[in-house]
Design a protein around this motif. Structure first.
Motif, mmCIF file in Angstrom:
data_model
loop_
_atom_site.group_PDB
_atom_site.id
_atom_site.type_symbol
_atom_site.label_atom_id
_atom_site.label_comp_id
_atom_site.label_asym_id
_atom_site.label_seq_id
_atom_site.Cartn_x
_atom_site.Cartn_y
_atom_site.Cartn_z
ATOM 1 N N ASN A 172 -16.345 -2.249 9.528
ATOM 2 C CA ASN A 172 -14.885 -2.213 9.541
ATOM 3 C C ASN A 172 -14.415 -2.191 10.980
ATOM 4 O OD1 ASN A 172 -14.925 -2.107 6.798
ATOM 5 N ND2 ASN A 172 -14.439 0.059 6.656
ATOM 6 N N ASP A 173 -13.582 -3.184 11.336
ATOM 7 C CA ASP A 173 -13.004 -3.213 12.670
ATOM 8 C C ASP A 173 -11.806 -2.282 12.741
ATOM 9 O OD1 ASP A 173 -14.785 -5.026 13.772
ATOM 10 O OD2 ASP A 173 -13.608 -6.762 13.153
ATOM 11 N N ALA A 174 -11.409 -1.964 13.963
ATOM 12 C CA ALA A 174 -10.293 -1.045 14.150
ATOM 13 C C ALA A 174 -8.953 -1.678 13.799
ATOM 14 C CB ALA A 174 -10.256 -0.565 15.598
ATOM 15 N N ASP A 175 -8.886 -3.005 13.707
ATOM 16 C CA ASP A 175 -7.622 -3.664 13.424
ATOM 17 C C ASP A 175 -7.378 -3.885 11.935
ATOM 18 O OD1 ASP A 175 -9.556 -5.571 13.047
ATOM 19 O OD2 ASP A 175 -8.616 -7.097 14.300
ATOM 20 N N GLY A 176 -8.173 -3.249 11.064
ATOM 21 C CA GLY A 176 -7.926 -3.314 9.638
ATOM 22 C C GLY A 176 -8.610 -4.464 8.935
ATOM 23 N N PHE A 177 -9.626 -5.047 9.536
ATOM 24 C CA PHE A 177 -10.378 -6.130 8.924
ATOM 25 C C PHE A 177 -11.832 -5.719 8.766
ATOM 26 C CE2 PHE A 177 -6.744 -8.457 10.352
ATOM 27 C CZ PHE A 177 -6.622 -9.508 9.463
ATOM 28 N N LEU B 160 -8.833 -5.512 4.938
ATOM 29 C CA LEU B 160 -9.193 -4.368 4.113
ATOM 30 C C LEU B 160 -8.072 -4.051 3.139
ATOM 31 C CD1 LEU B 160 -10.744 -2.000 6.779
ATOM 32 C CD2 LEU B 160 -11.947 -3.205 4.989
ATOM 33 N N ASP B 161 -8.434 -3.550 1.978
ATOM 34 C CA ASP B 161 -7.441 -3.081 1.023
ATOM 35 C C ASP B 161 -7.024 -1.682 1.461
ATOM 36 O OD1 ASP B 161 -7.709 -5.378 -0.460
ATOM 37 O OD2 ASP B 161 -9.274 -4.525 -1.740
ATOM 38 N N HIS B 162 -5.838 -1.609 2.023
ATOM 39 C CA HIS B 162 -5.367 -0.316 2.513
ATOM 40 C C HIS B 162 -4.973 0.576 1.339
ATOM 41 C CE1 HIS B 162 -5.450 -1.498 6.661
ATOM 42 N NE2 HIS B 162 -4.843 -2.627 6.341
ATOM 43 N N VAL B 163 -5.106 1.841 1.577
ATOM 44 C CA VAL B 163 -4.725 2.806 0.553
ATOM 45 C C VAL B 163 -3.211 2.791 0.448
ATOM 46 C CG1 VAL B 163 -4.795 5.215 -0.111
ATOM 47 C CG2 VAL B 163 -6.745 4.188 1.067
ATOM 48 N N LYS B 164 -2.723 2.515 -0.745
ATOM 49 C CA LYS B 164 -1.284 2.461 -0.937
ATOM 50 C C LYS B 164 -0.763 3.877 -1.139
ATOM 51 C CE LYS B 164 -1.421 -2.118 -2.897
ATOM 52 N NZ LYS B 164 -1.130 -2.980 -4.036
ATOM 53 N N THR B 165 0.308 4.174 -0.444
ATOM 54 C CA THR B 165 0.901 5.502 -0.584
ATOM 55 C C THR B 165 1.775 5.526 -1.828
ATOM 56 O OG1 THR B 165 2.716 4.839 0.824
ATOM 57 C CG2 THR B 165 0.866 5.946 1.883
ATOM 58 N N VAL B 166 1.632 6.551 -2.586
ATOM 59 C CA VAL B 166 2.400 6.708 -3.811
ATOM 60 C C VAL B 166 3.550 7.647 -3.506
ATOM 61 C CG1 VAL B 166 2.338 7.480 -6.201
ATOM 62 C CG2 VAL B 166 0.348 6.346 -5.197
ATOM 63 N N VAL B 167 4.763 7.170 -3.736
ATOM 64 C CA VAL B 167 5.945 7.984 -3.495
ATOM 65 C C VAL B 167 6.415 8.512 -4.842
ATOM 66 C CG1 VAL B 167 8.300 8.001 -2.616
ATOM 67 C CG2 VAL B 167 6.548 6.582 -1.522
ATOM 68 N N LYS B 168 6.473 9.801 -4.937
ATOM 69 C CA LYS B 168 6.905 10.435 -6.173
ATOM 70 C C LYS B 168 8.425 10.503 -6.171
ATOM 71 C CE LYS B 168 5.941 14.533 -8.865
ATOM 72 N NZ LYS B 168 5.277 15.831 -8.859
ATOM 73 N N LYS B 169 9.017 10.106 -7.274
ATOM 74 C CA LYS B 169 10.460 10.123 -7.350
ATOM 75 C C LYS B 169 10.925 11.559 -7.553
ATOM 76 C CE LYS B 169 14.330 7.754 -9.367
ATOM 77 N NZ LYS B 169 14.768 6.727 -10.270
#
Length: 169
Positions: A104-109, A132-141
């Motif tokens: 994994n490179d530092a630039d997200g690839f 890379l598949d970034h971790v998606k942040t879940v926003v709770k309503k």
């Protein structure tokens, strides 16, 4: 005190003797030119060339020497705590080596390198980069909070207590 004058006097004596270059002396020295002797005839002598034949080199075969080496290895590291993820796979069959490594490179690839090595074409590598598949942040309503002002009958007055700070000297 007299020792200070010794290097100065030695410098003056050397300068007067003509040992130092001209830019250290006050008077110019005349340059003397000598004629160069030119040879009237050029004689070329050619000696016969002697060839030495190399003696055959005796190779001692080691009991552990493998004429056709073969191996296969791989590793995979995936540390969730630090986010470090890299792996490698390589196999060898004689003089031909095939392998692949990724990191994994530092630039997200994610960089994936596939390589082959053989005596005919040498080292060849193909480099691919995948996002890379970034971790998606879940926003709770969250329901909005409304402020309700207290009624004037219930309002109590609080006064802040002054704080005393002592300075150490």
């Amino acid at each position: 005190m007299a020792f200070k004058f010794i290097p100065i006097l030695a410098f003056i004596v050397v300068a007067q003797a003509g040992v130092l270059p001209q830019y250290y002396r006050s008077e110019p020295t005349p340059q003397v030119y000598h004629p160069v002797a030119v040879p009237s005839a050029v004689v070329k002598a050619v000696a016969p060339v002697a060839y030495a034949h190399a003696k055959p080199v005796l190779v001692k075969h080691d009991a552990h020497y493998d004429d056709h080496p073969q191996y296969n290895y791989n590793y995979d590291i995936n540390d969730e705590h630090t986010g470090d993820a890299h792996s490698q796979v390589e196999e060898r069959d004689g003089d031909i080596v095939r392998g692949e490594y990724s990191l994994n490179d530092a630039d997200g690839f994610r960089r994936v390198v596939q390589y082959t090595v053989d005596p005919h074409s040498g080292f060849n590598a193909v480099v691919n980069r995948y996002p890379l598949d970034h971790v998606k942040t879940v926003v709770k309503k969250v329901t909005p909070v409304t402020y309700v002002a207290p009624s004037p009958a219930v309002v109590k007055q609080y006064h802040a207590v002054p704080q005393v700070y002592h300075q150490l000297h």
